[in-house]
Design a protein around this motif. Sequence first.
Motif, PDB file in Angstrom:
ATOM      1  N   LEU A 234       0.812  -1.216   0.000  1.00 20.62           N
ATOM      2  CA  LEU A 234       0.000   0.000   0.000  1.00 20.62           C
ATOM      3  C   LEU A 234       0.845   1.264   0.000  1.00 20.62           C
ATOM      4  O   LEU A 234       1.806   1.395   0.777  1.00 20.62           O
ATOM      5  CB  LEU A 234      -0.926   0.011   1.221  1.00 20.62           C
ATOM      6  N   GLU A 235       0.461   2.218  -0.845  1.00 18.76           N
ATOM      7  CA  GLU A 235       1.089   3.533  -0.859  1.00 18.76           C
ATOM      8  C   GLU A 235       0.659   4.303   0.385  1.00 18.76           C
ATOM      9  O   GLU A 235      -0.375   4.003   0.990  1.00 18.76           O
ATOM     10  CB  GLU A 235       0.653   4.310  -2.109  1.00 18.76           C
ATOM     11  N   PRO A 236       1.458   5.315   0.823  1.00 19.57           N
ATOM     12  CA  PRO A 236       1.027   6.152   1.954  1.00 19.57           C
ATOM     13  C   PRO A 236      -0.351   6.752   1.675  1.00 19.57           C
ATOM     14  O   PRO A 236      -0.628   7.225   0.577  1.00 19.57           O
ATOM     15  CB  PRO A 236       2.105   7.242   2.004  1.00 19.57           C
ATOM     16  N   GLY A 237      -1.228   6.678   2.667  1.00 15.91           N
ATOM     17  CA  GLY A 237      -2.584   7.205   2.519  1.00 15.91           C
ATOM     18  C   GLY A 237      -3.528   6.311   1.742  1.00 15.91           C
ATOM     19  O   GLY A 237      -4.659   6.716   1.428  1.00 15.91           O
ATOM     20  N   ALA A 238      -3.101   5.090   1.441  1.00 13.69           N
ATOM     21  CA  ALA A 238      -3.941   4.173   0.656  1.00 13.69           C
ATOM     22  C   ALA A 238      -5.227   3.827   1.389  1.00 13.69           C
ATOM     23  O   ALA A 238      -5.294   3.838   2.622  1.00 13.69           O
ATOM     24  CB  ALA A 238      -3.164   2.894   0.339  1.00 13.69           C
ATOM     25  N   LYS A 239      -6.254   3.513   0.607  1.00 12.50           N
ATOM     26  CA  LYS A 239      -7.559   3.128   1.147  1.00 12.50           C
ATOM     27  C   LYS A 239      -7.824   1.665   0.808  1.00 12.50           C
ATOM     28  O   LYS A 239      -7.530   1.199  -0.295  1.00 12.50           O
ATOM     29  CB  LYS A 239      -8.677   3.984   0.558  1.00 12.50           C
ATOM     30  N   VAL A 240      -8.406   0.946   1.778  1.00 11.26           N
ATOM     31  CA  VAL A 240      -8.692  -0.479   1.629  1.00 11.26           C
ATOM     32  C   VAL A 240     -10.165  -0.728   1.934  1.00 11.26           C
ATOM     33  O   VAL A 240     -10.690  -0.220   2.943  1.00 11.26           O
ATOM     34  CB  VAL A 240      -7.822  -1.321   2.591  1.00 11.26           C
ATOM     35  N   TRP A 241     -10.823  -1.500   1.078  1.00 14.56           N
ATOM     36  CA  TRP A 241     -12.205  -1.903   1.322  1.00 14.56           C
ATOM     37  C   TRP A 241     -12.303  -3.423   1.221  1.00 14.56           C
ATOM     38  O   TRP A 241     -11.843  -4.020   0.235  1.00 14.56           O
ATOM     39  CB  TRP A 241     -13.149  -1.298   0.283  1.00 14.56           C
ATOM     40  N   LEU A 242     -12.917  -4.042   2.211  1.00 15.22           N
ATOM     41  CA  LEU A 242     -13.130  -5.483   2.201  1.00 15.22           C
ATOM     42  C   LEU A 242     -14.605  -5.777   2.439  1.00 15.22           C
ATOM     43  O   LEU A 242     -15.226  -5.155   3.308  1.00 15.22           O
ATOM     44  CB  LEU A 242     -12.316  -6.170   3.303  1.00 15.22           C
ATOM     45  N   GLU A 243     -15.151  -6.718   1.689  1.00 16.12           N
ATOM     46  CA  GLU A 243     -16.490  -7.206   2.023  1.00 16.12           C
ATOM     47  C   GLU A 243     -16.333  -8.305   3.065  1.00 16.12           C
ATOM     48  O   GLU A 243     -15.401  -9.109   2.994  1.00 16.12           O
ATOM     49  CB  GLU A 243     -17.208  -7.738   0.786  1.00 16.12           C
ATOM     50  N   ILE A 244     -17.249  -8.346   4.039  1.00 13.21           N
ATOM     51  CA  ILE A 244     -17.161  -9.305   5.135  1.00 13.21           C
ATOM     52  C   ILE A 244     -18.528  -9.928   5.392  1.00 13.21           C
ATOM     53  O   ILE A 244     -19.558  -9.412   4.941  1.00 13.21           O
ATOM     54  CB  ILE A 244     -16.645  -8.638   6.438  1.00 13.21           C
ATOM     55  N   GLY A 245     -18.539 -11.028   6.135  1.00  9.16           N
ATOM     56  CA  GLY A 245     -19.794 -11.633   6.552  1.00  9.16           C
ATOM     57  C   GLY A 245     -20.487 -10.769   7.586  1.00  9.16           C
ATOM     58  O   GLY A 245     -19.846 -10.058   8.366  1.00  9.16           O
ATOM     59  N   HIS A 246     -21.811 -10.824   7.634  1.00  6.98           N
ATOM     60  CA  HIS A 246     -22.554  -9.893   8.483  1.00  6.98           C
ATOM     61  C   HIS A 246     -22.351 -10.137   9.982  1.00  6.98           C
ATOM     62  O   HIS A 246     -22.730  -9.296  10.793  1.00  6.98           O
ATOM     63  CB  HIS A 246     -24.048  -9.935   8.142  1.00  6.98           C
ATOM     64  N   GLN A 247     -21.720 -11.247  10.349  1.00  5.38           N
ATOM     65  CA  GLN A 247     -21.428 -11.506  11.759  1.00  5.38           C
ATOM     66  C   GLN A 247     -19.923 -11.452  12.044  1.00  5.38           C
ATOM     67  O   GLN A 247     -19.483 -11.855  13.117  1.00  5.38           O
ATOM     68  CB  GLN A 247     -21.981 -12.869  12.167  1.00  5.38           C
ATOM     69  N   GLN A 248     -19.153 -10.937  11.108  1.00  6.22           N
ATOM     70  CA  GLN A 248     -17.698 -10.955  11.240  1.00  6.22           C
ATOM     71  C   GLN A 248     -17.084  -9.601  11.568  1.00  6.22           C
ATOM     72  O   GLN A 248     -15.863  -9.491  11.683  1.00  6.22           O
ATOM     73  CB  GLN A 248     -17.067 -11.483   9.942  1.00  6.22           C
ATOM     74  N   GLY A 249     -17.905  -8.578  11.726  1.00  6.69           N
ATOM     75  CA  GLY A 249     -17.378  -7.235  11.919  1.00  6.69           C
ATOM     76  C   GLY A 249     -16.375  -7.118  13.054  1.00  6.69           C
ATOM     77  O   GLY A 249     -15.245  -6.632  12.870  1.00  6.69           O
ATOM     78  N   GLU A 250     -16.746  -7.547  14.216  1.00  4.88           N
ATOM     79  CA  GLU A 250     -15.875  -7.423  15.383  1.00  4.88           C
ATOM     80  C   GLU A 250     -14.591  -8.235  15.204  1.00  4.88           C
ATOM     81  O   GLU A 250     -13.497  -7.769  15.517  1.00  4.88           O
ATOM     82  CB  GLU A 250     -16.620  -7.900  16.629  1.00  4.88           C
ATOM     83  N   ALA A 251     -14.717  -9.443  14.659  1.00  6.25           N
ATOM     84  CA  ALA A 251     -13.547 -10.302  14.476  1.00  6.25           C
ATOM     85  C   ALA A 251     -12.573  -9.702  13.465  1.00  6.25           C
ATOM     86  O   ALA A 251     -11.351  -9.697  13.677  1.00  6.25           O
ATOM     87  CB  ALA A 251     -13.987 -11.685  14.024  1.00  6.25           C
ATOM     88  N   VAL A 252     -13.088  -9.185  12.356  1.00  3.86           N
ATOM     89  CA  VAL A 252     -12.225  -8.585  11.340  1.00  3.86           C
ATOM     90  C   VAL A 252     -11.555  -7.327  11.884  1.00  3.86           C
ATOM     91  O   VAL A 252     -10.362  -7.083  11.640  1.00  3.86           O
ATOM     92  CB  VAL A 252     -13.024  -8.276  10.057  1.00  3.86           C
ATOM     93  N   PHE A 253     -12.291  -6.539  12.633  1.00  3.88           N
ATOM     94  CA  PHE A 253     -11.716  -5.332  13.239  1.00  3.88           C
ATOM     95  C   PHE A 253     -10.532  -5.699  14.129  1.00  3.88           C
ATOM     96  O   PHE A 253      -9.477  -5.045  14.108  1.00  3.88           O
ATOM     97  CB  PHE A 253     -12.794  -4.601  14.052  1.00  3.88           C
ATOM     98  N   GLU A 254     -10.680  -6.752  14.906  1.00  3.07           N
ATOM     99  CA  GLU A 254      -9.600  -7.204  15.788  1.00  3.07           C
ATOM    100  C   GLU A 254      -8.406  -7.718  14.984  1.00  3.07           C
ATOM    101  O   GLU A 254      -7.251  -7.462  15.339  1.00  3.07           O
ATOM    102  CB  GLU A 254     -10.116  -8.310  16.720  1.00  3.07           C
ATOM    103  N   ILE A 255      -8.669  -8.427  13.903  1.00  8.27           N
ATOM    104  CA  ILE A 255      -7.603  -8.978  13.080  1.00  8.27           C
ATOM    105  C   ILE A 255      -6.701  -7.874  12.526  1.00  8.27           C
ATOM    106  O   ILE A 255      -5.477  -8.030  12.456  1.00  8.27           O
ATOM    107  CB  ILE A 255      -8.202  -9.811  11.930  1.00  8.27           C
ATOM    108  N   PHE A 256      -7.280  -6.741  12.180  1.00  9.88           N
ATOM    109  CA  PHE A 256      -6.511  -5.653  11.560  1.00  9.88           C
ATOM    110  C   PHE A 256      -5.990  -4.624  12.565  1.00  9.88           C
ATOM    111  O   PHE A 256      -5.426  -3.612  12.154  1.00  9.88           O
ATOM    112  CB  PHE A 256      -7.362  -4.962  10.491  1.00  9.88           C
ATOM    113  N   LYS A 257      -6.143  -4.893  13.836  1.00  7.67           N
ATOM    114  CA  LYS A 257      -5.673  -3.935  14.833  1.00  7.67           C
ATOM    115  C   LYS A 257      -4.169  -3.698  14.776  1.00  7.67           C
ATOM    116  O   LYS A 257      -3.680  -2.644  15.154  1.00  7.67           O
ATOM    117  CB  LYS A 257      -6.076  -4.400  16.241  1.00  7.67           C
TER     118      LYS A 257
END
Length: 282
Positions: A234-257
């Motif tokens: 990723l370049e500085p200031g890059a933006k990332v979008w991922l589609e996730i399962g509707h029950q995975q929000g909290e888990a994905v947030f933790e994974i990318f901490k």
Amino acid sequence: MKTLLEIVNLSNEFLQKKGIQNPRREAQNLISDILKIRPLDLYMQFDRPLNDTELDRCRQSIQRRSKGEPSQYIRGEVEFYNCFLDINPNVLIPRQETEILADMIAKQLDKEGTQGKSLWDVCCGSGCIGIALKKKFPELNVVLSDISEKALDVARQNAKRNEVEVEFRHGDLLHPFSGQKTHFFVCNPPYISEEEFAGLDIEVRDYEPKTALVAGEQGLAFYKRLASEIEGILEPGAKVWLEIGHQQGEAVFEIFKGVKCKKSEIRQDWSGKDRFFFLEIE
């Protein structure tokens, strides 16, 4: 010869007996597609007789639908964010949620400008996201990648059909991008667990490509891989979008901490369910 109204009624009854939801609408859509008329026009031409070729094609489509095959595969195309896309069982059927994601990205690109910038659509499948964004932002450098050569063949056809020039790469997740960086990154990876897959509707479980749906570790395997590798591409200031399962929000947030970023957040779909993960790199 049977009339158009007779065929619609018979098809409705047949699909209803086979347990297909909204059987009349399904029959109307398939038949109107074969005859290349609007569903509304079926009743404007209700006494029109069908020739043998038309009857045979209608019977084949209704028979396929009765077994659970999705109507999108039977038609062979879908409309997605101002594009018409060819689809077949080598790629997932683009969902409304993914169209919401494409629109979300487009609004961000409108704010930032795209001249001289690149976007990678990883796990691209039919190419729906990357192709739609390239069509809207012709100056954007778009690269589509997938581990499936058959999926890439569909994406290539869709790029040609929509008259956009994009680059294609074959390989597993980030492997095709070794030593390179991008400004925008989008990925709709497999995120369903084996347990969830077993409970899916027959239309999905028996017809859509399992490798594009199922991931290990409760459906989180690809997010874990991305979190460990993504900073390097990723370049500085890059933006990332991922589609996730509707029950995975909290888990994905933790994974990318552990990823250094200015901003990370879970975003919802139109029904208020967690559906997307957004990340802005420092």
